[in-house]
Design a protein around this motif. Structure first.
Motif, short mmCIF file in Angstrom:
data_model
loop_
_atom_site.label_atom_id
_atom_site.label_comp_id
_atom_site.label_asym_id
_atom_site.label_seq_id
_atom_site.Cartn_x
_atom_site.Cartn_y
_atom_site.Cartn_z
N GLU A 167 19.63 -49.24 46.35
CA GLU A 167 20.05 -50.16 47.02
C GLU A 167 20.20 -51.53 47.37
N HIS A 168 20.32 -52.32 46.46
CA HIS A 168 20.86 -53.82 46.68
C HIS A 168 22.46 -54.03 45.69
N HIS A 169 22.96 -52.84 44.94
CA HIS A 169 23.92 -52.90 44.23
C HIS A 169 25.04 -51.96 44.28
N ILE A 170 24.30 -50.71 44.88
CA ILE A 170 25.75 -49.59 45.30
C ILE A 170 26.26 -49.43 46.32
N LEU A 171 24.88 -49.55 47.19
CA LEU A 171 24.62 -48.85 48.93
C LEU A 171 26.13 -50.05 49.37
N PRO A 172 25.18 -51.79 49.45
CA PRO A 172 25.99 -52.37 50.35
C PRO A 172 27.16 -53.29 50.09
N PRO A 173 28.30 -52.77 49.03
CA PRO A 173 29.28 -52.94 48.69
C PRO A 173 30.15 -51.04 49.45
N LEU A 174 29.28 -49.80 48.86
CA LEU A 174 29.78 -48.39 50.20
C LEU A 174 29.19 -48.47 51.47
N ILE A 175 28.38 -48.97 51.96
CA ILE A 175 28.09 -49.03 52.97
C ILE A 175 29.55 -50.55 54.13
N ALA A 176 29.32 -51.58 53.29
CA ALA A 176 31.14 -52.28 53.71
C ALA A 176 32.51 -51.47 53.83
N ALA A 177 32.71 -50.97 52.44
CA ALA A 177 33.94 -50.49 52.43
C ALA A 177 33.92 -49.27 53.61
N GLY A 178 32.67 -48.29 53.61
CA GLY A 178 32.77 -47.28 55.18
C GLY A 178 32.69 -47.59 55.97
N ARG A 179 32.56 -48.99 56.31
CA ARG A 179 32.28 -50.13 57.42
C ARG A 179 33.95 -49.90 58.05
N GLU A 180 34.98 -49.96 57.05
CA GLU A 180 36.18 -50.55 57.33
C GLU A 180 37.04 -49.08 57.52
N GLN A 181 36.64 -48.36 57.71
CA GLN A 181 37.24 -47.01 57.13
C GLN A 181 36.53 -46.09 58.21
N GLY A 182 36.22 -46.69 58.82
CA GLY A 182 35.86 -45.91 60.91
C GLY A 182 34.31 -45.18 60.47
N ARG A 183 33.53 -46.20 59.75
CA ARG A 183 32.48 -45.92 59.63
C ARG A 183 31.48 -44.74 59.05
N ARG A 184 32.14 -44.58 58.28
CA ARG A 184 32.03 -43.94 57.69
C ARG A 184 31.10 -43.69 55.66
N LEU A 185 30.52 -42.31 55.39
CA LEU A 185 29.69 -42.56 54.43
C LEU A 185 29.65 -41.05 53.79
N ARG A 186 30.29 -41.08 52.37
CA ARG A 186 30.30 -38.97 52.50
C ARG A 186 29.19 -39.25 50.92
N LEU A 187 28.27 -38.80 50.97
CA LEU A 187 26.78 -38.59 50.63
C LEU A 187 26.06 -37.46 49.26
N TRP A 188 25.91 -37.08 48.87
CA TRP A 188 25.20 -36.31 47.90
C TRP A 188 24.37 -35.97 47.10
#
Ligand SMILES: C[S@@+](CC[C@H](N)C(=O)[O-])C[C@H]1O[C@@H](n2cnc3c(N)ncnc32)[C@H](O)[C@@H]1O
Length: 482
Positions: A91-112
């Motif tokens: 919540e505090h360290h991993i997802l925020p930068p992934l979300i920021a990067a995903g926002r730049e790439q067409g609001r996309r995120l892939r988790l498993w």
């Protein structure tokens, strides 16, 4: 409880189980194994554990047998936000930068969530996304939840939980995300439920990474409290495969007690308070046993005329002769260094269809979907008759959220090869996700009919190692849990 079966038989069956299901039963766990086998024997209508062992080892395991065994031999212990330190790091360290990067790439995120059990882990991730992404409805989220046990998968798909699943969670969780039912269960709110796709996947199989199982290009994989039941070499093989499912800099979270020699190369351990999470690095390492997709490894066709330059991804100056760079790119791809493979191919500017398809696949795996589509267009202009290229294009379009265009491309793939079972399967899945149950069932039936004519254990064309029996099993479980 002492065991009643002869030790050599238990020894032999443990090795068999380890190879087929990954499950590790050393002598101290033989009593558990015998107990599970007795229950499985009752389900199979067999006299007892010994006849069960002999029957199972007498022929290749069928899907129902794997599932029955899995349902008696796997452990289904899980709950929401299990291991708060990991979820705090997410919540505090991993997802925020992934979300920021995903926002730049067409609001996309892939988790498993691999080994998801009844889904609490995957839905905990979904809840985190809901907390962290205010415009979540505008995102293309892939949140895959897979397991080997069909009973767990059915529960995950239902999304209804008893009080016990909430041990260790804040009291505010239930009113915010669940609706209480009269039978005492709590059902997930549909907007959270919809974020998660529940599918069958045996981590011991070679069905990942793959576009077909939607396991490529993951930003984050949680595989926690699963590997502890596997033998060491199985764990190493699984970790190596999971690594290849990750995009550049992607994250892998195991539970604190799990480790693997495979984490030592190709990952950096990042320490957060009270927990370690592993981050993929693209360092040199042994090539993985499986290689690039079959079409990428196919012999090169004669070079076609170069298509219009504007449709090609930007090329960089080539550091190595193009053929060498392409060979290097294949090696990078096979060990999961997708960004490196994409850069090498971009510099080499290949025009042959298999090389362009490889570049498309590498770009798709690191979320560069626009580049992936440009490479697909190049591949198709070099080889207009390749059904696998239309299939690849369709999968990437589907991943971009362009369902109508994806359906069109899958149909073109089927026009070029009416026996392309995987394309029917993908169309079935896409229709299922769109809520078009009749069309989905028709495509699944078509896939089944075609697969019935294939040798059960030989790899299907264009399917990255997936066999007919495996795809049949996946279709069955997909329909079962629909
Ligand atoms: C203890 S649960 C872990 C659930 C969740 N990941 C967590 O940490 O709370 C272990 C799960 O691994 C699954 N599993 C065991 N063998 C598997 C295999 N070969 N492939 C996929 N899943 C497997 C079991 O069915 C079970 O649901």
């Amino acid at each position: 409880m002492p065991t009643t079966l002869p030790a050599p038989l238990l020894q032999q069956f443990s090795a068999f189980l380890s190879a087929r299901l990954g499950l590790h039963f050393p002598p101290p766990r033989w009593a558990d194994l015998e107990r599970g086998l007795s229950a499985a024997a009752a389900d199979f209508g067999l006299a007892g554990p010994e006849s069960c062992i002999r029957r199972l080892m007498s022929a290749p395991l069928r899907r129902e047998q794997v599932e029955t065994l899995a349902s008696h031999l796997t452990v289904g212990e899980t709950y929401f936000f299990r291991d708060p330190a990991v979820f705090a790091a997410l919540e505090h360290h991993i997802l925020p930068p992934l979300i920021a990067a995903g926002r730049e790439q067409g609001r996309r995120l892939r988790l498993w969530s691999a080994g998801c059990c009844s889904g609490e882990e995957a839905y905990s991730l979904a809840i985190l996304l809901d907390r962290l992404i205010p415009d979540l409805d505008d995102w293309h989220i892939t949140l895959l939840a897979t397991d080997i046990n069909p009973h767990f998968l059915a529960r995950a798909r239902l999304g209804a939980y008893r009080e016990w699943s909430f041990r260790g969670t804040a009291v505010s969780l239930k009113p915010q995300y669940f609706t209480p039912a009269e039978d005492g269960t709590f059902t997930l709110k549909p907007r959270i439920r919809r974020l998660v796709s529940v599918d069958y996947l045996n981590l011991v199989d070679d069905t990942y990474p793959s576009l077909a199982s939607n396991t490529n290009g993951m930003d984050l994989i949680l595989c926690r409290n699963v590997l502890m039941y596997f033998a060491e070499d199985t764990v190493d093989a699984i970790v190596a495969k999971l690594r290849r499912c990750l995009t550049t800099d992607g994250w892998l979270a195991l539970s604190p007690t799990e480790g693997s020699a495979a984490l030592r190369s190709g990952f950096t351990a990042v320490e957060f308070s009270d927990t370690l999470v592993y981050r993929k690095t693209e360092t040199a390492e042994r090539p993985a046993p499986t290689t690039a997709p079959s079409w990428a490894a196919a012999p090169l066709p004669p070079r076609p005329a170069r298509p219009a330059a504007r449709s090609a991804p930007p090329a960089r100056p080539a550091a190595a002769p193009p053929e060498t760079a392409i060979a290097q790119a294949r090696t990078c791809f096979s060990r999961g260094a997708y960004a490196q493979a994409a850069d090498l191919l971009s510099a080499a500017a290949p025009t042959a269809a298999p090389d362009c398809a490889l570049a498309a696949h590498a770009c798709a795996n690191i979320g560069r979907l626009d580049d992936a589509l440009r490479w697909c267009a190049l591949a198709i202009s070099a080889d207009k008759s390749g059904p696998e290229l239309r299939y690849l294009q369709a999968v990437i379009l589907a991943e971009r959220g362009d369902a109508a265009a994806a359906i069109g491309c899958f149909r073109q793939a089927l026009y070029l090869d009416p026996d392309f079972a995987l394309a029917h399967f993908a169309l079935g899945n896409l229709h299922r996700r769109l809520g078009m149950a009749t069309q989905a069932a028709r495509h699944f039936d078509n896939a089944r009919r075609l697969l019935a004519n294939c040798a059960a254990d030989s790899p299907l064309p264009h399917a990255e190692g997936l066999t007919a029996s495996r795809l049949l099993a996946i279709i069955d479980s997909t329909e079962q849990i629909s």
